[in-house]
Design a protein around this motif. Structure first.
Motif, mmCIF file in Angstrom:
data_model
loop_
_atom_site.group_PDB
_atom_site.id
_atom_site.type_symbol
_atom_site.label_atom_id
_atom_site.label_comp_id
_atom_site.label_asym_id
_atom_site.label_seq_id
_atom_site.Cartn_x
_atom_site.Cartn_y
_atom_site.Cartn_z
ATOM 1 N N LEU A 17 0.794 -1.228 0.000
ATOM 2 C CA LEU A 17 0.000 0.000 0.000
ATOM 3 C C LEU A 17 0.822 1.272 0.000
ATOM 4 C CD1 LEU A 17 -2.774 -1.070 2.541
ATOM 5 C CD2 LEU A 17 -2.875 -1.106 0.045
ATOM 6 N N GLY A 18 2.091 1.208 0.334
ATOM 7 C CA GLY A 18 2.907 2.419 0.353
ATOM 8 C C GLY A 18 2.381 3.444 1.338
ATOM 9 N N ASP A 19 2.170 4.673 0.865
ATOM 10 C CA ASP A 19 1.711 5.756 1.728
ATOM 11 C C ASP A 19 0.309 5.533 2.269
ATOM 12 O OD1 ASP A 19 4.097 7.026 1.263
ATOM 13 O OD2 ASP A 19 3.301 8.340 -0.316
ATOM 14 N N ARG A 20 -0.453 4.630 1.673
ATOM 15 C CA ARG A 20 -1.815 4.363 2.137
ATOM 16 C C ARG A 20 -1.861 3.340 3.266
ATOM 17 N NH1 ARG A 20 -4.754 1.747 -1.367
ATOM 18 N NH2 ARG A 20 -3.031 1.082 -2.704
ATOM 19 N N ALA A 21 -0.715 2.861 3.710
ATOM 20 C CA ALA A 21 -0.684 1.771 4.694
ATOM 21 C C ALA A 21 -0.982 2.224 6.114
ATOM 22 C CB ALA A 21 0.690 1.085 4.654
ATOM 23 N N ARG A 22 -0.771 3.513 6.435
ATOM 24 C CA ARG A 22 -0.794 3.961 7.830
ATOM 25 C C ARG A 22 -2.049 3.533 8.598
ATOM 26 N NH1 ARG A 22 2.102 7.463 10.722
ATOM 27 N NH2 ARG A 22 3.261 8.096 8.862
ATOM 28 N N PRO A 23 -3.275 3.737 8.098
ATOM 29 C CA PRO A 23 -4.441 3.338 8.898
ATOM 30 C C PRO A 23 -4.471 1.844 9.202
ATOM 31 C CG PRO A 23 -5.093 4.757 7.078
ATOM 32 C CD PRO A 23 -3.673 4.378 6.835
ATOM 33 N N PHE A 24 -4.002 1.032 8.273
ATOM 34 C CA PHE A 24 -4.022 -0.412 8.474
ATOM 35 C C PHE A 24 -3.005 -0.848 9.526
ATOM 36 C CE2 PHE A 24 -5.583 0.327 4.166
ATOM 37 C CZ PHE A 24 -6.769 -0.400 4.188
ATOM 38 N N LEU A 25 -1.959 -0.092 9.684
ATOM 39 C CA LEU A 25 -0.923 -0.465 10.645
ATOM 40 C C LEU A 25 -1.380 -0.290 12.087
ATOM 41 C CD1 LEU A 25 2.254 0.965 8.887
ATOM 42 C CD2 LEU A 25 1.236 -1.318 8.703
ATOM 43 N N GLU A 26 -2.549 0.320 12.283
ATOM 44 C CA GLU A 26 -3.127 0.424 13.621
ATOM 45 C C GLU A 26 -3.726 -0.903 14.079
ATOM 46 O OE1 GLU A 26 -2.821 3.109 15.531
ATOM 47 O OE2 GLU A 26 -1.664 3.999 13.884
ATOM 48 N N ILE A 27 -3.920 -1.839 13.163
ATOM 49 C CA ILE A 27 -4.483 -3.150 13.512
ATOM 50 C C ILE A 27 -3.474 -3.900 14.372
ATOM 51 C CG2 ILE A 27 -5.251 -5.376 12.579
ATOM 52 C CD1 ILE A 27 -6.105 -3.845 10.044
ATOM 53 N N ARG A 28 -3.909 -4.343 15.536
ATOM 54 C CA ARG A 28 -3.014 -5.049 16.455
ATOM 55 C C ARG A 28 -3.235 -6.550 16.456
ATOM 56 N NH1 ARG A 28 1.198 -2.076 16.770
ATOM 57 N NH2 ARG A 28 0.524 0.103 16.676
ATOM 58 N N ARG A 29 -4.370 -6.980 16.021
ATOM 59 C CA ARG A 29 -4.651 -8.415 15.968
ATOM 60 C C ARG A 29 -5.707 -8.637 14.903
ATOM 61 N NH1 ARG A 29 -3.963 -12.942 19.133
ATOM 62 N NH2 ARG A 29 -5.583 -14.535 18.982
ATOM 63 N N GLY A 30 -5.333 -9.290 13.831
ATOM 64 C CA GLY A 30 -6.319 -9.531 12.789
ATOM 65 C C GLY A 30 -5.731 -9.431 11.404
ATOM 66 N N GLY A 31 -6.315 -8.578 10.601
ATOM 67 C CA GLY A 31 -5.878 -8.433 9.227
ATOM 68 C C GLY A 31 -6.848 -7.533 8.498
ATOM 69 N N PHE A 32 -6.729 -7.484 7.197
ATOM 70 C CA PHE A 32 -7.620 -6.645 6.402
ATOM 71 C C PHE A 32 -7.634 -7.173 4.975
ATOM 72 C CE2 PHE A 32 -3.427 -4.810 5.786
ATOM 73 C CZ PHE A 32 -3.402 -4.461 4.446
ATOM 74 N N ALA A 33 -8.581 -6.657 4.217
ATOM 75 C CA ALA A 33 -8.656 -6.952 2.789
ATOM 76 C C ALA A 33 -8.862 -5.647 2.053
ATOM 77 C CB ALA A 33 -9.794 -7.916 2.481
ATOM 78 N N THR A 34 -8.160 -5.463 0.959
ATOM 79 C CA THR A 34 -8.319 -4.277 0.128
ATOM 80 C C THR A 34 -8.061 -4.649 -1.319
ATOM 81 O OG1 THR A 34 -7.630 -1.973 -0.206
ATOM 82 C CG2 THR A 34 -5.911 -3.526 0.429
ATOM 83 N N GLY A 35 -8.908 -4.143 -2.194
ATOM 84 C CA GLY A 35 -8.728 -4.427 -3.610
ATOM 85 C C GLY A 35 -8.753 -5.898 -3.956
#
Length: 342
Positions: free
Chosen positions: A118-136
């Protein structure tokens, strides 16, 4: 997001004698066929760390996890989860290609992978402490144990699926609510290695829901429909946990409460979002009712179009449903994946 604890129920078939002759007794019901899932394995490397690439018909699973049970089950789990997404509520389209999922060995590696993706768009996702995410259409997870990692994969896998297949995005609350609905599963089969997806089998979401009910912190339907998880993460009152728990209950309500009054609307909503007809239907509904204030936000507007504009009445029904499913004794049924109202 944490997943539910593992609960295994042994189910045995039974027959009831009616005095009929052996020739007239019905034949035993054959178990459903086990779908064959082909998995191609090859080596994969992430920044010098050896891993594996496991490819199925619909997924490319990249993993550096060294848990053999997790790696051995993940690809099959995801394919069966996809079957569940496509049939649990209504018949939905099949993806036309493969979706990428990453399961890293640990969180630091996941952080590097997230920044790389994600590059510069990664910051909000890095707040996740346990889990994961899906994008695109790409899922990003790390190993937190077999049960929890796969429950998160089931949740994020729904997001991957809709991001890949649906022509229109569902309102956030309904997208998240269905993802939570897809989390519940138990291990079945002779070797207890085959996931059986049962949406009621989600003890953690149930416990969170009951705790919110006991502390009078449940949200109104209007608030739930108008809220996104990001609006709640900075609060210290567990509101985001309640949000997901109520979302889980909302899908059960729409499918099963009030003699199934709202089931057809939920099916139409998913079919329309998948095919690109949702916005058109919402626009027609707003035009026929006039520009009511309750319809100005996407969540309430979509909900009203498919389930009716009388949100206060539906909310009263929903709150009664929450009272009933969190009543004493309900957890016993939840633990075995059954509707506590049956």
């Amino acid at each position: 997001m944490r997943a539910l604890p593992l609960v295994v129920l042994l189910l045995a078939g039974c027959t009831v004698s009616t005095g009929s002759s052996p020739q007239s007794d019905p034949a035993p019901t054959a178990p459903p066929p086990v779908r064959t899932i082909s998995i191609d394995r090859s080596s994969w490397e992430f920044r010098g760390r050896a891993g594996q690439l496991l490819e199925t018909e619909h997924y490319r699973l990249h993993t550096t996890a060294n848990n053999p049970v997790l790696v051995g089950r993940a690809s099959r789990f995801m394919e069966l989860a996809l079957d569940h997404y496509r049939t649990a509520i209504t018949d939905l389209p099949e993806p036309t290609g493969q979706m990428d999922t990453y399961i890293f060995a640990d969180r630091p590696e996941w952080v590097r992978g997230t920044v790389g993706l994600l590059g510069d768009r990664a910051r909000p996702f890095l707040e996740i402490r346990r889990g994961g995410f899906a994008t695109g259409g790409t899922g990003m997870l790390w190993d937190i144990g077999v049960q929890d990692t796969l429950a998160i994969a089931a949740h994020e896998g729904w997001h991957q699926y809709t991001q890949t297949v649906f022509r229109e995005r569902l309102p956030t609350v309904l997208e998240e609510a269905i993802a939570v609905y897809m989390e519940g599963f138990r291990w079945d089969g002779p070797s207890r290695r085959t996931p059986s997806f049962q949406p009621w089998a989600n003890v953690e979401r149930f416990d969170n829901l009951r705790r919110a009910a006991e502390t009078n912190s449940l949200m109104s339907l209007q608030t739930l429909l108008s809220t996104a998880p990001g609006d709640l993460v900075s609060r210290v009152d567990n509101a985001v946990i309640t949000y997901y728990a109520q979302g889980w209950a909302l899908i059960h309500f729409l499918r099963e409460a009030e003699d199934g009054r709202y089931r057809d609307g939920l099916e139409r909503l998913l079919q329309d979002a998948a095919s690109g007809r949702m916005r058109e239907r919402v626009g027609r509904s707003i035009g026929s009712w006039g520009n009511r204030p309750v319809l100005n936000a996407p969540g309430p507007a979509v909900f009203a179009a498919y389930f009716g504009p009388e949100l206060s009445r539906i909310d009263a029904e929903f709150q009664r449903f929450l009272d009933r499913i969190t009543a004493p004794g309900a957890k016993t049924q939840i633990a075995i994946g059954q509707n506590p109202l049956d």
